[in-house]
Every structure is written in C-alpha cells, then in structure tokens.
Motif scaffolding. Structure first.
Motif, PDB file in Angstrom:
ATOM      1  N   ASP A  89       1.049  -1.130   0.009  1.00 32.83           N
ATOM      2  CA  ASP A  89       0.043  -0.014  -0.134  1.00 32.83           C
ATOM      3  C   ASP A  89       0.635   1.106  -0.127  1.00 32.83           C
ATOM      4  OD1 ASP A  89      -2.516   1.429   0.048  1.00 32.83           O
ATOM      5  OD2 ASP A  89      -2.469   1.336   2.243  1.00 32.83           O
ATOM      6  N   SER A 138      -7.759   3.009   0.928  1.00 28.98           N
ATOM      7  CA  SER A 138      -6.214   2.636   1.702  1.00 28.98           C
ATOM      8  C   SER A 138      -5.674   3.527   1.483  1.00 28.98           C
ATOM      9  CB  SER A 138      -5.796   1.461   0.971  1.00 28.98           C
ATOM     10  OG  SER A 138      -5.592   1.910  -0.621  1.00 28.98           O
ATOM     11  N   ASP A 151      -3.509  -4.233   0.962  1.00 26.12           N
ATOM     12  CA  ASP A 151      -3.913  -3.903   2.362  1.00 26.12           C
ATOM     13  C   ASP A 151      -5.079  -4.554   2.827  1.00 26.12           C
ATOM     14  OD1 ASP A 151      -3.003  -1.779   4.409  1.00 26.12           O
ATOM     15  OD2 ASP A 151      -5.099  -1.093   4.458  1.00 26.12           O
ATOM     16  N   GLN A 184      -8.040  -5.040   1.753  1.00 28.97           N
ATOM     17  CA  GLN A 184      -9.521  -4.410   2.101  1.00 28.97           C
ATOM     18  C   GLN A 184     -10.469  -5.068   1.200  1.00 28.97           C
ATOM     19  OE1 GLN A 184      -9.416  -0.220   1.920  1.00 28.97           O
ATOM     20  NE2 GLN A 184      -7.885  -0.068   3.472  1.00 28.97           N
TER      21      GLN A 184
END
Length: 473
Positions: A37, A135, A168, A170
């Motif tokens: 990220d 993110s 990340d 997500q």
C-alpha cells in the motif's frame, strides 16, 4: 482546480486544499511506507506530482517515528508529502511544522493522533472506514485526481490504487467496498481495470491448477487443500482438459465454460465434505484484472502484484518496487521476481515455524514470539497467513513478535472482519498496550502494529489481552 466527478466527494475539499499547497511548493519531499500500500501510494503521488510539474524527491521509511521524522526535516524541503502514514504521528510532525522545518501534507488512512494540521487527507476524518473503504493508495489517488490540470486525467492511476487496497487486505470479504468501489469504477472507465465474479483463490494468473487448489487454505476443502495428490485427483476427475502439451494449465488459461465446471466441482466437493455454507460462499469473490499487463504474469492480477511489491521494499529494495509501479518492465521487474522467490520461501518457512511451534493461548488472544527466526518486516504477513490457516483459532486475534533491534520488539496483530463486527479494534489495542509499556503503535481495527522495549513482551500481552476482553465483552 476542481475535478469533474471527484471519486470520493466527502474528501474533495481536503484533497483540493492539499493539492493547492503542493502546487505552491518550490520542492516537495514525498515520504511513504514500505508495504504494498505504501509503495503504490508513493507511486500514485509521484506520478501525479510529475504530471503537475511539481519538483519532488521520493523516500521510503520502514516506520515513521521521531527519529525518521527528524531525518526528513533535516532534508530541508519546504513541503513534505506523507503517504500511507503520517496521521498517527501528527503530534511529532506538528512539532516540526511549528518550528518551521517544513509544511506537512498528509494523505493517509490510519487512525489520526489527537493533533491536526491544515493539509490532512484521511477518510477517517470524514466518517469513512480507513481499514475497509479507502487505503493509503486510495487517499493518494484522491489527491492525484485533485492535482489534475486542464489537460490531464489521472484516472489511469486507479490501477495502482486498487493494487494498494488489495495489498492492504481491504477486499478480504470478497471484494472492495465503499470509496474503493468508486476508484475501481474510475479504473474501469479509464480502461485499465476489468472486474468479474470469479473463484476467489490467490494465484489465478501464475499458479498451475494443482498448486492453485493445494495452496488455497482460506477455505479448507478436505482432500484438496494442503493435499497435492488430492488436488491432482480432483482435477483429473473433471470433464475438462487440465493439461496441455504435458503441462498443467492455469486458471487464466481456461475458458469461461471450463472455469464454471471447475468452480462447480469445487463447490460440490466442499458441500459433500461438510464445509459450512458461509465458508463455501467465500470461494467466490470479485477479481480485479489490470488489462494493460501481460496475461499470465504477476502484474495482471492485483493480489499477485501486491505480493510482488511486498517482496521488494520489505527487503530494503523500495527502489525496485517503485520502478515496477512506475512502469519498468525490464531490469526492475526481473529483480522484483528474484526477490519474490526469496519472499515466498521466507513466508513458507515462517508459516511452517508457527505451525510447528504453535501459539500461546491467552483468554482473549493468541500469540507467538519469532525472535530473529522471522524477519520483522514480514512477521505481520506470516501472522495474517497463520490466522487464516487451520493451525490457529479464528475466534481470537493473533499477536506476533519479532526482534527489531537489540532494544526493541516489533509487534504485529491480525484479526478478522467478523471480530471487528463484534467490537475488536486492534489499532486501539496496539496503541494503548504499547504506550503502557513505553512503546508506541497504531494501525487499523483489523490489523495493527507497535514497537515496544524488548523486555516488556509479557506485560504487553497481559494489557492487550485485557483490552481485547473489554472490547469483545
């Protein structure tokens, strides 16, 4: 300059303010984190700055603490752009701002400290979830859109922003949600991203089919997962051509009909083996394909791209990861692939160590101390892999320790979105438990980290266990 159809309207005013300050700067120092990220955050921001004609340099930091911030201040740039960190360190950063060392501009998604500054772009400040909806790369993308000129269009940078979001974790509930979805839509409109409902297994582009199934441990299917012979037997019983010219095909090599046959067969096996319905549903999710990248390579699939990036900066080669993000498909990509082979070996050995040594169970958490056996820059990844494996109890978060120096321990924690829905907030746990023993930490509700004095491990565990118990009570 206003952007037509801003991707995250809630953040438009903050993005415009940050963009305006960057345009007014003589030179900008761009500082970013070293995970996937962070690398994509830096690449998105650097590309946008270059396109806007803003002179800048890029540096990466393993962690942003008082020492590294002082080093940044010593570089004597009038403006410093922090991406994928900075919000949690505002108390230190604002001290340098007050002394006139630099003006901070922050594009981050981690829990902010109690202080604030004028140029601060963070979804949490506008009620958006920084652990699941946007993110660090997403925050950088929102800033990049605000930096567009009259003839510019930075929507192609949505591809890297999605790599960062998936890196990340997500998308761990089967796909990206919230503000991330708006970025995906930008990427689709720009012709750089394709989405589809797909088998949600890692390695669709590069892994031979038996390895794709054998290593798919998020949803454990008896007789297939972690079972090479079982995976091969399952494949050879299907009514599709699983080999061609003597070589195993990959998921990307199959046509739509063949994929449907394989996926349906996997579902039937899961049902027959008694896998719970909610776990079977997790076999299917949204895939994000970068259409400008070569099919069958690590760069085509955002999950594999993010792993490639983790294999660079976490081994002190952020320059390689950044170059790949910026388009180098020659020497930088070759070096990244070499680093990836080493990274996979280290992750495999680290996970095997956790499985063989086991974890220590507390009332509300489980933990292991890898010492120097697992590199401190990847112990969090190993912890995440471990909590997704049958070796650990999924009903408790896991805390991992690794030696950072002779004086300090690196702490990484991982939970699940199910635990977060029950009240778990690892960011608060890491921050409060570490500060109680003379360290510091933070992060997200589902994944967070800290640094503590090396002799304070047991006291930290006791405090973290107490805090988690209060959250989940």
């Amino acid at each position: 300059m206003a952007v037509a159809d801003p991707p995250v309207p809630e953040l438009t005013a903050r993005a415009n303010a940050c963009a305006g300050r960057l345009r007014a700067a003589d030179r900008v120092l761009l500082a970013s984190h070293i995970d996937a990220d962070g690398l994509t955050s830096g690449a998105v921001a650097s590309t946008a700055l270059a396109r806007a004609g803003i002179d800048h340099e890029v540096v990466f930091e393993k962690q942003l603490d008082a020492e590294s911030i002082a080093g940044i201040a010593a570089r004597e740039f009038d403006v410093v752009l922090f991406t994928d960190f900075g919000s949690g360190q505002l108390d230190v950063i604002v001290g340098h701002e007050d002394r006139g060392d630099f003006v901070p501009v922050i594009a981050d998604h981690h829990q902010p400290a109690d202080r604030d500054t004028d140029f601060h772009l963070n979804p949490l400040l506008e009620g958006l979830n920084g652990a699941s909806e946007l993110s660090g790369a997403g925050a950088s993308y929102v800033l990049a859109r605000a930096l567009e000129g009259p003839d510019g269009d930075n929507r192609d940078l949505a591809a890297l922003a999605v790599v960062g979001a998936v890196g990340d974790m997500q998308d761990s509930d089967g796909g990206l949600i919230g503000a991330n979805e708006a970025i995906v839509a930008d990427g689709v409109d720009a012709g750089v991203i394709e989405t589809r409902t797909d088998l949600d297994l890692y390695g669709r582009q590069t892994r031979p089919l038996p390895k794709l199934l054998e290593y798919a441990s998020d949803v454990k299917i008896p007789g297939v997962s972690n079972d090479e012979a079982g995976a091969i037997s399952f494949l050879t019983d299907l009514d599709i051509e699983v080999k061609r010219d003597g070589e195993w095909r990959r998921w990307v090599d199959l046509d739509a009909g063949e994929r449907q046959i394989l996926a349906s067969g996997l579902m039937r096996r899961a049902v027959a083996s008694g896998v719970p319905a909610d776990r079977i549903e997790a076999l299917v999710g949204t895939s994000y394909t970068l259409v400008d990248e070569e099919p069958g390579t690590e760069l085509r699939d955002v999950s594999e791209f993010s792993t490639l990036l983790n294999a660079t900066a976490r081994y002190e080669r952020a320059d390689v990861g950044l170059a790949v993000c910026l388009g180098d498909r020659g020497d930088a990509l070759s070096e990244a692939r070499r680093l990836l082979r080493n990274h996979r070996k280290n992750l495999s050995e680290g996970l095997q160590w956790v499985k063989s040594e086991g974890v220590t169970e507390e009332q509300h958490l489980q933990w292991f101390d890898a010492g120097s056996r697992i590199r401190e820059t990847i112990v969090g990844i190993v912890a995440g892999m471990a909590i997704g494996s049958p070796a650990l109890d999924r009903s408790k978060p896991v805390i991992a320790f690794a030696e950072e120096s002779a004086e300090e321990l690196k702490v990484s924690s991982r939970g699940s979105h199910s635990l977060v829905r029950q009240g778990l907030d690892l960011s608060a746990v890491m921050r409060e438990a570490s500060q109680a023993v003379g360290g510091d930490g933070g992060g997200h509700d589902v994944a967070a980290g800290a640094t503590i004095p090396i002799g304070e491990r047991d006291a930290f565990v006791a405090e973290a266990d107490r805090l988690i118990g209060e959250q989940l009570s």
